[in-house]
Design an enzyme around this catalytic site. Structure first.
Site, mmCIF file in Angstrom:
data_model
loop_
_atom_site.group_PDB
_atom_site.id
_atom_site.type_symbol
_atom_site.label_atom_id
_atom_site.label_comp_id
_atom_site.label_asym_id
_atom_site.label_seq_id
_atom_site.Cartn_x
_atom_site.Cartn_y
_atom_site.Cartn_z
ATOM 1 N N ASP A 514 39.972 10.023 -53.338
ATOM 2 C CA ASP A 514 38.525 9.643 -52.803
ATOM 3 C C ASP A 514 38.693 9.255 -51.598
ATOM 4 O O ASP A 514 39.533 8.401 -51.145
ATOM 5 C CB ASP A 514 37.988 8.663 -53.971
ATOM 6 C CG ASP A 514 36.447 8.333 -53.251
ATOM 7 O OD1 ASP A 514 35.663 8.943 -53.787
ATOM 8 O OD2 ASP A 514 36.213 7.503 -52.486
ATOM 9 N N ASN A 522 28.977 10.305 -42.623
ATOM 10 C CA ASN A 522 27.750 11.026 -42.664
ATOM 11 C C ASN A 522 26.637 10.496 -41.938
ATOM 12 O O ASN A 522 25.699 10.885 -41.380
ATOM 13 C CB ASN A 522 27.424 11.250 -44.068
ATOM 14 C CG ASN A 522 27.952 12.448 -44.901
ATOM 15 O OD1 ASN A 522 28.472 13.391 -44.019
ATOM 16 N ND2 ASN A 522 28.324 12.577 -45.858
ATOM 17 N N HIS A 527 25.909 15.097 -41.395
ATOM 18 C CA HIS A 527 26.585 15.991 -42.601
ATOM 19 C C HIS A 527 27.424 16.978 -42.221
ATOM 20 O O HIS A 527 28.248 17.611 -42.400
ATOM 21 C CB HIS A 527 25.423 16.605 -43.317
ATOM 22 C CG HIS A 527 24.632 15.317 -44.173
ATOM 23 N ND1 HIS A 527 25.323 14.551 -45.339
ATOM 24 C CD2 HIS A 527 23.768 14.463 -43.887
ATOM 25 C CE1 HIS A 527 24.606 13.732 -45.849
ATOM 26 N NE2 HIS A 527 23.650 13.593 -45.005
ATOM 27 N N ASP A 531 30.790 17.654 -43.354
ATOM 28 C CA ASP A 531 31.616 18.761 -43.921
ATOM 29 C C ASP A 531 32.728 19.347 -43.287
ATOM 30 O O ASP A 531 33.753 19.810 -44.149
ATOM 31 C CB ASP A 531 30.416 20.012 -43.609
ATOM 32 C CG ASP A 531 29.390 19.914 -44.576
ATOM 33 O OD1 ASP A 531 29.526 18.885 -45.517
ATOM 34 O OD2 ASP A 531 28.369 20.609 -44.380
ATOM 35 N N GLU A 557 33.095 13.552 -52.312
ATOM 36 C CA GLU A 557 34.295 13.562 -51.494
ATOM 37 C C GLU A 557 35.313 13.025 -52.157
ATOM 38 O O GLU A 557 36.409 12.816 -51.818
ATOM 39 C CB GLU A 557 33.968 12.001 -50.667
ATOM 40 C CG GLU A 557 33.723 11.069 -51.333
ATOM 41 C CD GLU A 557 32.302 10.342 -51.656
ATOM 42 O OE1 GLU A 557 32.092 9.175 -51.648
ATOM 43 O OE2 GLU A 557 31.394 11.283 -51.512
#
Length: 639
Positions: A514, A522, A527, A531, A557
């Site tokens: 994680d 973000n 975003h 990405d 994530e």
């Protein structure tokens, strides 16, 4: 029995009959996604209506409370709505057994509280009110009643959100289906709110069952007008509308349930005019097509249609559609325009010179093969394989086919010339002059050429179609952002490796990963940068693991790795390598370098007889949770 109550029960009897009829109809179509949840919803409406009827007819407080408890089974109404929306809109969250159990916990607990009513958690101060036209059960709502109200409306709101999202991106037919579902359930939900907020007369304590008639009518209209439960949403925009053939979808009763734009043009109609109509009442020459249909095999035939004094010839292919039980549920009719090909064949019969003039302007490649040698090839095919006419004429034809397909092409050619039954249409790959490979579809037939038998081949470039099919296959197994396996396919591969390791008693481990504080990335950078970070992390994990390990995006994530033939010590080393590579890597932005860290949980198989893959990853997830509690950017072994 108080006879003055009977007129008030008439709408409830109508609702009960409608609900039972709807449930029976839906149960017969239970193989369609969402049908089981809708069946349960209809049963709930039936029980709710039946309980309210007998509550009104009962005279004692005890009897009325008993029938009110029967109505409390309607607490699962919101859950069944949400479950239907999940299945109908094909969400990634699937209704596995444990998810179904979780959704059912609240309605079951509320019903138990309603029946037992311990310390008046559900209803308090129950009494019979005689001030209205009939004796009515009245009580104060307990905390459990309010919880049930809130839970039901959370489920309903989720249902509305899913259907609105589905409505925005769907075809017109499915929008209409979804619209009537939302209208019916909104009216029912409104009646439920009026009851809970005491905005109706006391003696009409619950108007929800009266609104079920409207909900059932909206269902019936959607079923019979828009063939709801006969069709299911599919990713139709990429293939169904853009394919170069006309497509018509029929259900098992030969009723048209979908049609693409090209087919509408062919038969000069629109979607609204034909959806829900019988095929033989819409399509010309339909009797000839229908009589050749067989539930166990596909059929092909040619038909002729006239449009503005011009004749068009179509090859009609009827493909049976079957479900998982191999039961026929409909047909796919494919209309392929072969008018140009037929003109070419007719021109061949008149004269070879006229034929060449026609085929030189054809959109498909054309070749004539006699005694295994190429006797003619049109300009289109020469351009496709990047050769000149002199380079191909009188050369053996299979040198322009890749090695993999040469045996197939030779054998098919031999059998066709011998007059044996062979498939006239097949796919092969040609070898171009520059070494490139070209996927093509071959449609071949025997002809007379200079007084002797030869094969006439029509060659169509299907490179784009193959590319689209490959892209669709990758979409089914890969995460579109990181290009690693998606969660569903990851667990399919991991399960196979798990079963193999169990059989051979190999050690195996799992890693859950994680990204720490990813939400801040973000929020701070947007975003798009987020990405990029996810893709960078996926590449770092790929570089850190072995070829035999299985990697997938678990969600958001989170990433998961399955390590076959691996003990816990080696798994810990791999996890540490992943953590360090992520920590040392960065993503460049106009605001500087972005560094992130990751927390990892590692677990191993403990019992070959009792463990399964879910338990293995649950342990890794618990270790991951411990790593996050202990400060993040750590590797924790499950103990």
């Amino acid at each position: 029995m108080r006879w003055n109550v009977l007129p008030y029960t008439i709408p409830l009897w109508i609702t009960l009959i409608f609900s039972i009829g709807t449930a029976i109809y839906i149960f017969k179509r239970r193989a369609v996604p969402g049908a089981i949840a809708l069946f349960i919803m209809s049963l709930i409406m039936s029980l709710w209506s039946l309980g309210y009827i007998f509550e009104l007819l009962s005279q004692s407080l005890r009897e009325k409370i008993f029938w009110d408890n029967v109505q409390m089974l309607g607490g699962a109404m919101g859950v069944s709505c949400f479950a239907f929306a999940l299945q109908y809109t094909k969400q990634k969250i699937c209704l596995k057994r444990r998810v179904t159990i979780l959704l059912a916990i609240e309605p079951v607990i509320i019903w138990i509280l309603a029946v037992s009513n311990l310390t008046e958690l559900f209803r308090g101060n129950a009494y019979i009110d005689t001030s209205g036209p009939f004796p009515a059960l009245i009580y104060d709502m307990g905390i459990a009643s309010w919880i049930d109200f809130a839970f039901g409306y959370v489920m309903y709101i989720l249902f509305i959100i899913l259907l609105i999202r589905f409505f925005i991106r769907s075809h017109d037919l499915y929008r209409k289906q979804a619209s009537f579902m939302m209208i019916g359930l909104t009216i029912t939900a409104g009646g439920y709110i009026l009851s809970f907020l005491d905005l109706i007369p006391k003696y009409m304590r619950d108007v929800s069952p009266f609104t079920f008639t409207i909900l059932n009518l909206s269902l019936f209209f959607s079923i019979y007008r828009y063939k709801f439960l006969n069709t299911v949403p599919i990713a139709r925009e990429t293939l169904f509308e853009k394919i170069n053939d006309g497509l018509i979808v029929l259900d098992a009763n030969k009723v048209i349930v979908d049609i693409n734009l090209l087919a509408q043009t062919i038969i000069n109609t629109t979607t609204n005019e034909v959806i829900g109509q019988l095929f033989h009442g819409i399509f010309p020459n339909s009797q000839e097509i229908l009589k050749n249909m067989d539930n166990s095999m596909q059929t092909n035939l040619e038909i002729s249609l006239k449009k503005i004094d011009q004749e068009y010839i179509y090859e009609v292919e009827s493909l049976p559609l079957v479900n998982k039980r191999n039961t026929n549920i409909g047909w796919l009719i494919v209309l392929h325009d072969i008018s140009e090909r037929k003109k070419m064949e007719k021109a061949l019969q008149i004269s070879e010179e006229k034929y060449r003039n026609v085929c030189e302007f054809a959109n498909d490649g054309i070749v004539i093969i006699q005694d295994g040698y190429i006797k003619y090839m049109n300009t289109k095919l020469l351009e496709m394989i990047n050769h000149t006419y002199e380079e191909v004429i009188n050369h053996y034809f299979d040198i322009f086919v890749i090695q993999e397909f040469r045996t197939l092409v030779r054998e098919t050619y031999r059998r066709r010339i011998m007059g044996e039954e062979v498939n006239n249409r097949y796919e092969i790959t040609l070898l171009c002059k520059n070494g490139d490979k070209l996927d093509v579809e071959v449609n071949a037939a025997v002809m007379n050429y200079n007084g002797r038998l030869a094969t006439l081949g029509y060659i169509r470039d299907i490179t784009e179609r193959k590319r689209a099919e490959k892209a669709l296959r990758e979409l089914a197994v890969k995460d579109p952002l990181t290009q690693i396996f998606n969660r569903r396919h990851f667990f399919i591969l991991a399960q196979k490796e798990f079963e193999l390791s169990i059989h051979h008693k190999y050690s195996m481990c799992a890693i859950m990963i994680d990204i720490d504080h990813f939400k801040q990335v973000n929020d701070n950078y947007g975003h798009a940068i987020g990405d990029q970070v996810l893709c960078n992390i996926a590449n770092n994990i790929i570089d850190s693991i072995r070829d035999t390990d299985v990697l997938g995006r678990y969600g958001g994530e989170e990433f998961a790795v399955f390590l076959p033939k691996t003990d816990i010590c080696k798994a810990q080393l791999i996890a540490e390598r992943i953590r360090k590579n992520i920590m040392q890597s960065s993503v460049s932005t106009d605001r500087g370098q972005i560094f992130v860290t990751a927390s990892l949980g590692v677990a191993q198989i403990l019992n070959f007889d009792e463990d399964d893959i879910d338990k293995l990853f649950d342990r890794a997830d618990k270790a991951l949770y411990t790593a996050k509690q202990k400060g993040r950017n750590k590797v924790i072994i499950y103990n």
